[in-house]
Design a protein around this motif. Structure first.
Motif, PDB file in Angstrom:
ATOM      1  N   ALA A   1       2.997   6.878 100.902  1.00  4.20           N
ATOM      2  CA  ALA A   1       3.461   8.562 100.601  1.00  4.20           C
ATOM      3  C   ALA A   1       2.552   9.393  99.815  1.00  4.20           C
ATOM      4  CB  ALA A   1       4.774   8.657  98.860  1.00  4.20           C
ATOM      5  N   PRO A   2       1.643   9.599 100.980  1.00  4.17           N
ATOM      6  CA  PRO A   2       0.497  10.645 100.007  1.00  4.17           C
ATOM      7  C   PRO A   2       1.264  12.651 100.303  1.00  4.17           C
ATOM      8  CG  PRO A   2       0.441   9.478 102.473  1.00  4.17           C
ATOM      9  CD  PRO A   2       1.921   9.125 102.203  1.00  4.17           C
ATOM     10  N   SER A   3       2.246  12.395 100.105  1.00  4.89           N
ATOM     11  CA  SER A   3       2.812  13.554 100.522  1.00  4.89           C
ATOM     12  C   SER A   3       4.084  13.591  98.975  1.00  4.89           C
ATOM     13  CB  SER A   3       2.983  14.584 101.841  1.00  4.89           C
ATOM     14  OG  SER A   3       3.825  15.460 101.502  1.00  4.89           O
ATOM     15  N   HIS A   4       4.210  13.875  98.341  1.00  8.14           N
ATOM     16  CA  HIS A   4       4.834  13.311  97.072  1.00  8.14           C
ATOM     17  C   HIS A   4       5.003  14.175  96.234  1.00  8.14           C
ATOM     18  CE1 HIS A   4       1.997  11.184  95.718  1.00  8.14           C
ATOM     19  NE2 HIS A   4       1.974  11.966  94.031  1.00  8.14           N
TER      20      HIS A   4
ATOM     21  N   ASP B   1       8.927   1.844  77.132  1.00  3.41           N
ATOM     22  CA  ASP B   1       8.971   1.936  78.328  1.00  3.41           C
ATOM     23  C   ASP B   1       9.870   3.490  79.039  1.00  3.41           C
ATOM     24  OD1 ASP B   1      11.456   1.702  75.957  1.00  3.41           O
ATOM     25  OD2 ASP B   1      12.855   1.635  77.851  1.00  3.41           O
ATOM     26  N   TYR B   2       9.599   3.274  80.250  1.00  4.17           N
ATOM     27  CA  TYR B   2       9.852   4.541  80.435  1.00  4.17           C
ATOM     28  C   TYR B   2       9.535   4.591  82.269  1.00  4.17           C
ATOM     29  CZ  TYR B   2       8.642   9.465  80.435  1.00  4.17           C
ATOM     30  OH  TYR B   2       9.137  10.991  79.254  1.00  4.17           O
ATOM     31  N   ILE B   3      11.004   4.820  82.838  1.00  4.75           N
ATOM     32  CA  ILE B   3      11.198   5.593  84.293  1.00  4.75           C
ATOM     33  C   ILE B   3      11.237   7.315  84.263  1.00  4.75           C
ATOM     34  CG2 ILE B   3      13.418   5.991  83.570  1.00  4.75           C
ATOM     35  CD1 ILE B   3      14.354   4.657  86.229  1.00  4.75           C
ATOM     36  N   ILE B   4      10.448   6.845  85.528  1.00  2.00           N
ATOM     37  CA  ILE B   4      10.168   8.433  86.133  1.00  2.00           C
ATOM     38  C   ILE B   4      10.206   8.010  87.669  1.00  2.00           C
ATOM     39  CG2 ILE B   4       7.420   9.508  87.130  1.00  2.00           C
ATOM     40  CD1 ILE B   4       6.221   7.834  84.643  1.00  2.00           C
ATOM     41  N   TYR B   5      10.155   9.357  88.542  1.00  2.83           N
ATOM     42  CA  TYR B   5      10.980   9.339  90.228  1.00  2.83           C
ATOM     43  C   TYR B   5      10.090  10.193  90.367  1.00  2.83           C
ATOM     44  CZ  TYR B   5      15.095   7.534  88.249  1.00  2.83           C
ATOM     45  OH  TYR B   5      16.409   6.619  87.209  1.00  2.83           O
ATOM     46  N   TRP B   6       9.806  10.212  91.582  1.00  2.00           N
ATOM     47  CA  TRP B   6       9.140  10.661  92.655  1.00  2.00           C
ATOM     48  C   TRP B   6       9.214  11.005  93.819  1.00  2.00           C
ATOM     49  CZ3 TRP B   6       6.287   7.247  89.616  1.00  2.00           C
ATOM     50  CH2 TRP B   6       5.458   7.837  89.586  1.00  2.00           C
ATOM     51  N   GLU B   7       9.589  12.187  94.129  1.00  2.00           N
ATOM     52  CA  GLU B   7      10.404  12.047  95.934  1.00  2.00           C
ATOM     53  C   GLU B   7       9.486  12.341  97.464  1.00  2.00           C
ATOM     54  OE1 GLU B   7      12.656  15.626  98.287  1.00  2.00           O
ATOM     55  OE2 GLU B   7      12.040  16.440  97.036  1.00  2.00           O
ATOM     56  N   ASN B   8       9.407  10.880  98.606  1.00  4.40           N
ATOM     57  CA  ASN B   8       8.150  11.294  98.884  1.00  4.40           C
ATOM     58  C   ASN B   8       8.866  12.824  99.899  1.00  4.40           C
ATOM     59  OD1 ASN B   8       6.968  10.707 101.536  1.00  4.40           O
ATOM     60  ND2 ASN B   8       7.993   9.260 101.765  1.00  4.40           N
ATOM     61  N   LEU B   9       7.948  13.273 100.539  1.00  3.03           N
ATOM     62  CA  LEU B   9       7.985  14.387 101.134  1.00  3.03           C
ATOM     63  C   LEU B   9       7.548  14.631 103.000  1.00  3.03           C
ATOM     64  CD1 LEU B   9       5.971  16.870  98.898  1.00  3.03           C
ATOM     65  CD2 LEU B   9       8.135  16.720  98.852  1.00  3.03           C
ATOM     66  N   ASP B  10       7.492  13.416 103.225  1.00  2.00           N
ATOM     67  CA  ASP B  10       7.084  13.068 104.729  1.00  2.00           C
ATOM     68  C   ASP B  10       8.931  12.824 104.538  1.00  2.00           C
ATOM     69  OD1 ASP B  10       6.618  11.991 107.285  1.00  2.00           O
ATOM     70  OD2 ASP B  10       4.953  10.425 106.343  1.00  2.00           O
ATOM     71  N   ASN B  11       9.571  14.071 105.704  1.00  4.74           N
ATOM     72  CA  ASN B  11      10.726  13.369 106.015  1.00  4.74           C
ATOM     73  C   ASN B  11      10.711  12.822 107.209  1.00  4.74           C
ATOM     74  OD1 ASN B  11      11.414  15.343 104.484  1.00  4.74           O
ATOM     75  ND2 ASN B  11      10.832  17.298 106.542  1.00  4.74           N
ATOM     76  N   THR B  12       9.412  11.925 107.913  1.00  2.89           N
ATOM     77  CA  THR B  12       9.533  11.533 109.280  1.00  2.89           C
ATOM     78  C   THR B  12       9.937   9.185 108.739  1.00  2.89           C
ATOM     79  OG1 THR B  12       7.113  10.853 109.123  1.00  2.89           O
ATOM     80  CG2 THR B  12       8.330  12.556 110.573  1.00  2.89           C
ATOM     81  N   SER B  13       9.434   9.640 107.337  1.00  3.22           N
ATOM     82  CA  SER B  13       9.002   7.869 106.345  1.00  3.22           C
ATOM     83  C   SER B  13      10.974   8.084 105.883  1.00  3.22           C
ATOM     84  CB  SER B  13       8.093   8.626 105.263  1.00  3.22           C
ATOM     85  OG  SER B  13       8.314   7.083 104.469  1.00  3.22           O
ATOM     86  N   GLU B  14      10.800   6.165 106.377  1.00  2.69           N
ATOM     87  CA  GLU B  14      12.233   6.169 105.475  1.00  2.69           C
ATOM     88  C   GLU B  14      11.761   5.827 103.993  1.00  2.69           C
ATOM     89  OE1 GLU B  14      14.602   4.068 106.546  1.00  2.69           O
ATOM     90  OE2 GLU B  14      14.163   4.516 109.152  1.00  2.69           O
ATOM     91  N   LEU B  15      11.402   4.915 103.594  1.00  2.00           N
ATOM     92  CA  LEU B  15      10.659   5.651 102.385  1.00  2.00           C
ATOM     93  C   LEU B  15      11.223   7.156 101.667  1.00  2.00           C
ATOM     94  CD1 LEU B  15      10.016   4.267  99.125  1.00  2.00           C
ATOM     95  CD2 LEU B  15       7.475   5.079 100.107  1.00  2.00           C
ATOM     96  N   LYS B  16      12.475   7.167 100.908  1.00  2.00           N
ATOM     97  CA  LYS B  16      12.660   8.622 100.827  1.00  2.00           C
ATOM     98  C   LYS B  16      12.428   9.243  99.097  1.00  2.00           C
ATOM     99  CE  LYS B  16      13.985   9.489 104.519  1.00  2.00           C
ATOM    100  NZ  LYS B  16      13.341  10.336 105.124  1.00  2.00           N
ATOM    101  N   GLN B  17      12.348   7.550  98.338  1.00  2.00           N
ATOM    102  CA  GLN B  17      12.173   7.950  96.632  1.00  2.00           C
ATOM    103  C   GLN B  17      11.750   6.690  95.990  1.00  2.00           C
ATOM    104  OE1 GLN B  17      15.179   9.752  94.403  1.00  2.00           O
ATOM    105  NE2 GLN B  17      15.061   7.849  92.790  1.00  2.00           N
ATOM    106  N   ILE B  18      10.230   7.149  95.203  1.00  2.00           N
ATOM    107  CA  ILE B  18       9.856   5.875  94.528  1.00  2.00           C
ATOM    108  C   ILE B  18       9.872   6.487  92.627  1.00  2.00           C
ATOM    109  CG2 ILE B  18       7.252   5.101  93.563  1.00  2.00           C
ATOM    110  CD1 ILE B  18       7.770   7.543  96.370  1.00  2.00           C
ATOM    111  N   THR B  19      10.384   4.912  91.938  1.00  2.00           N
ATOM    112  CA  THR B  19      10.771   5.036  90.883  1.00  2.00           C
ATOM    113  C   THR B  19       9.685   4.027  90.879  1.00  2.00           C
ATOM    114  OG1 THR B  19      12.624   4.618  91.707  1.00  2.00           O
ATOM    115  CG2 THR B  19      12.622   4.301  89.289  1.00  2.00           C
TER     116      THR B  19
END
Length: 159
Positions: free
Chosen positions: A27-30, A67-85
């Motif tokens: 997810a280079p664009s996130h 402990d910590y939880i972090i979320y990112w959105e994948n900005l590449d709309n063509t990718s199956e991967l939508k979010q990274i945790t």
């Protein structure tokens, strides 16, 4: 709003370098899904607040019991991967999360993502679930996986 299928992967050590490499390859664009990161997370008594994940990740690398939880959105709309945790565990490990749109944990898309990320991270413990965050401890995560969908280990799927 679409439903997510989440797959999680236990990595045995903390490494912001691995996180950077993962983002570069998946997810280079996130973008971060929070504007600030108080430590401890979800506490009224904040010790320190970070305003970007780079500084937070460096801090968490150096403090293995937090402990910590972090979320990112994948900005590449063509990718199956939508979010990274990313769940930093309270015992010095990390749990990567990869989210795709869907309802069926055993769908072809879900399995493709699962095997691709599992192979990339080279992990022993991983599972698939639906819109459910991972626990904050590696031993709890192993038990979590025992109660979730884990595809066959020797299943071969064309990636």
């Amino acid at each position: 709003m679409p439903q997510y299928i989440d797959s999680y992967y236990l990595v045995n050590q903390r490494s912001s370098c691995l996180i950077e490499k993962f983002f570069h390859d998946f997810a280079p664009s996130h973008r971060e899904l929070a504007c600030d990161y108080p430590v401890p997370q979800y506490s009224d008594d904040t010790e320190i607040t970070f305003f970007n994940t780079k500084e937070l990740l460096s801090y968490l690398d150096q403090n293995p019991t937090i402990d910590y939880i972090i979320y990112w959105e994948n900005l590449d709309n063509t990718s199956e991967l939508k979010q990274i945790t990313l769940q930093y565990t309270d015992d010095g490990k990390m749990i990567f999360g990869a989210s795709i749109y869907g309802n069926e944990v055993d769908s072809k898309e879900s399995l493709l993502m699962f095997y691709k990320v599992k192979r990339y991270l080279n992990v022993d413990y991983a599972c698939i679930t639906g819109e459910e965050p991972p626990p904050g401890n590696s031993e709890e995560f192993i038990r979590f996986c025992e109660q979730r969908y884990v595809p066959l280990k020797n299943f071969d799927i064309n990636l």
